[in-house]
Enzyme design. Structure first.
Site, PDB file in Angstrom:
ATOM      1  NE  ARG A  96      32.305  13.510 122.238  1.00 33.46           N
ATOM      2  CZ  ARG A  96      33.341  14.087 121.630  1.00 33.46           C
ATOM      3  NH1 ARG A  96      34.148  13.353 120.878  1.00 33.46           N
ATOM      4  NH2 ARG A  96      33.558  15.379 121.761  1.00 33.46           N
ATOM      5  CD  GLU A  99      40.588  13.344 117.567  1.00 30.08           C
ATOM      6  OE1 GLU A  99      40.284  12.389 116.824  1.00 30.08           O
ATOM      7  OE2 GLU A  99      39.782  14.196 117.951  1.00 30.08           O
ATOM      8  CB  SER A 156      39.471  17.879 117.301  1.00 28.83           C
ATOM      9  OG  SER A 156      39.273  17.553 115.962  1.00 28.83           O
TER      10      SER A 156
END
Length: 426
Positions: free
Chosen positions: A262, A349, A352
């Site tokens: 990413r 996190e 997800s």
RNA sequence: GGUGAGGUGGCAGAGUUCGGUCGAUUGCACUGGUCUUGAAAACCAGCAUACCUUUGCGGGUAUCGUGGGUUCGAAUCCCACCCUCACCGCCA
């Protein structure tokens, strides 16, 4: 992609339910385009009809060896008109496609409203953050002290937001992958799957990363252009692009370990320290393709599968429902699993889990044959991290740290480390 | 990188020579029916998608890898591109 019928017939309503997401649907522009489209299409079809009739007639005349010159001449005139209408229609179609391809999914009715991640709603907590009776450190400090985590080396060979791991830490990292794959295949009924790490543009469109999030992807400059996958969701879900599944084949469950790449464009100042936000990280991904009527139960179940990983690792976590504004582009509803990080004194996190309903299926034309109608209908797609490996490693390092700066190995991982119970300097 | 073959409906596979009644023969799969105690087999019928139009029946338009072109008319002719397969070369 939303249901075009819904958009045409209830544009105002769609705009209303998308507003909490922070998406402003330009209803007026959409309806203007639709109106033009419809009118042009009707005109075009009438002209085409005349032309087809004439052409058939010409065919008959010629077959009968009669004179068709005048009819041909008349029909020729239609050509120019058709051309200009066709061009305008195409232009409008392109604009409409651009518009609709950029509309996010409609949040499920159970999704809470909210302006930011602060408005996410906690569902439950599991485990208690440990009370440390000594000074604790974050994973960067711990890893560097062990000599097993090196960001400078990664910067040298590549650049920022990469990491080099060695020795016990690298092995622990690998063990996590094995453990998760084993758990999901042996106990949760997922099929282990290996996929390409580069995908074409169609695949990224299918899962919703394109066209809106091109700037988040790494891509080759080859022709055609390939993209490094941002998540295994992309290649795995796209296995079913342009496919029609029999009902007996559902549900489909894949577990897939891949690296993820990413750009992290737009997050320049965030999480610059440590392994939390990297350009490259490993993830074990869960993907399900299900009958529409079962997808909400499947989301709960899939979330539970991801939670099991944290429970087996004995890491404290909580589950939150993302509020409308925090929801990903393609998702109808998302649960985030957040693990406790002592180094940050907060939950972060680590997974997800989302139900996309037909949003991705529509973009991909992924369907199943409904026995009740015997017609192909769109499937529902879901996925969730089970889990992000890098962040899990961080969580283990910080939660399992000892006063002597070594790191205990969670019980379930010991078999994967040849019985070793502690990461320490040799 | 070189050479050759090919991309047609859920699948297989015709049609492309000589452009017109081809959205497309046929088989399989699927759906409904007949028959049967039930099932199978056999037989009969139906069976692509999207959009427009219609209360409904129905009617219309487009789609044969993608894009462009020729033509009154293109699955069929021309051009470009993409992809797949086979063989050769190179390489892990």
């Amino acid at each position: 992609m939303l249901d075009p019928q819904l958009l045409r017939n209830n544009a105002e309503e769609v705009a209303r339910v998308l507003r909490p997401r922070g998406y402003l649907l330009d209803v007026e522009r959409f309806q203007d385009l639709e109106k033009d489209r419809k009118q042009l299409q009707i005109n075009q079809q009438q002209l085409q009809h005349s032309r087809n009739q004439n052409s058939k007639e010409i065919g008959k005349l010629k077959a009968a060896k009669e004179d068709a010159a005048e009819l041909i001449k008349n029909t020729e005139l239609l050509g120019g008109e058709l051309k200009s209408i066709g061009d305008r229609l195409q232009q409008i179609q392109l604009e409409l496609n651009d518009l609709t391809a950029g509309i996010p999914n409609i949040p499920h009715e159970s999704v809470p409203p909210g302006e930011s991640e602060d408005d996410n709603v906690e569902q439950r907590r599991w485990g208690k953050p440990r009370d440390f009776l000594f000074e604790i450190f974050d994973h960067v400090q711990l890893g560097e002290d062990l000599g097993m985590l090196n960001f400078e080396q990664a910067t040298k060979v590549t650049g920022s937001r990469f990491v080099v791991m060695t020795a016990g830490l690298a092995r622990l990292h690998r063990a996590l992958i094995q453990f998760m794959l084993d758990l999901h295949t042996q106990e949760h009924g997922y099929e282990e799957t290996y996929v390409p790490y580069m995908v074409n543009a169609n695949s990224l469109f299918g899962t919703g990363q394109l066209p809106k999030f091109e700037q988040d992807q790494f891509a080759t400059d080859t022709d055609p252009r390939y993209y490094l996958i941002p998540t295994a969701e992309v290649p795995v879900t796209n296995l079913y692009r342009d496919e029609i599944l029999e009902s007996t084949e559902l549900p489909v469950r894949h577990v897939c370990h891949t690296p993820c790449f990413r750009r992290e464009a737009g997050s320049y100042g965030k999480d610059t320290r440590g392994m939390i936000r990297q350009h490259q990280f490993e993830k074990v991904e869960l993907v399900q393709i299900v009958e529409p009527s079962t997808s909400w139960a499947a989301l709960e179940e899939l979330t539970g599968h991801a939670e099991t990983v944290l429970q087996r690792l004995e890491l404290p976590y909580r589950v939150v429902t993302l509020c409308a504004s925090d929801l990903g582009f393609s998702s109808a509803k998302t649960y985030d699993l957040e693990v406790w990080l002592p180094g940050q004194q907060r939950y972060r996190e680590i997974s997800s889990c989302s139900n996309f309903e037909t949003f991705q299926a529509r973009r991909m034309r992924a369907r199943w044959r409904n026995p009740e109608t015997s017609k192909p209908e769109y499937v529902h797609t879901l996925n969730g991290s089970g889990l992000a490996i890098g962040r899990t490693l961080v969580a283990i390092m910080e939660n399992y740290q000892n006063e002597d700066r070594t790191i205990s190995v969670p019980n379930v991982l010991r078999p994967y480390l040849g019985g070793c119970d502690r990461i320490q300097n040799a």
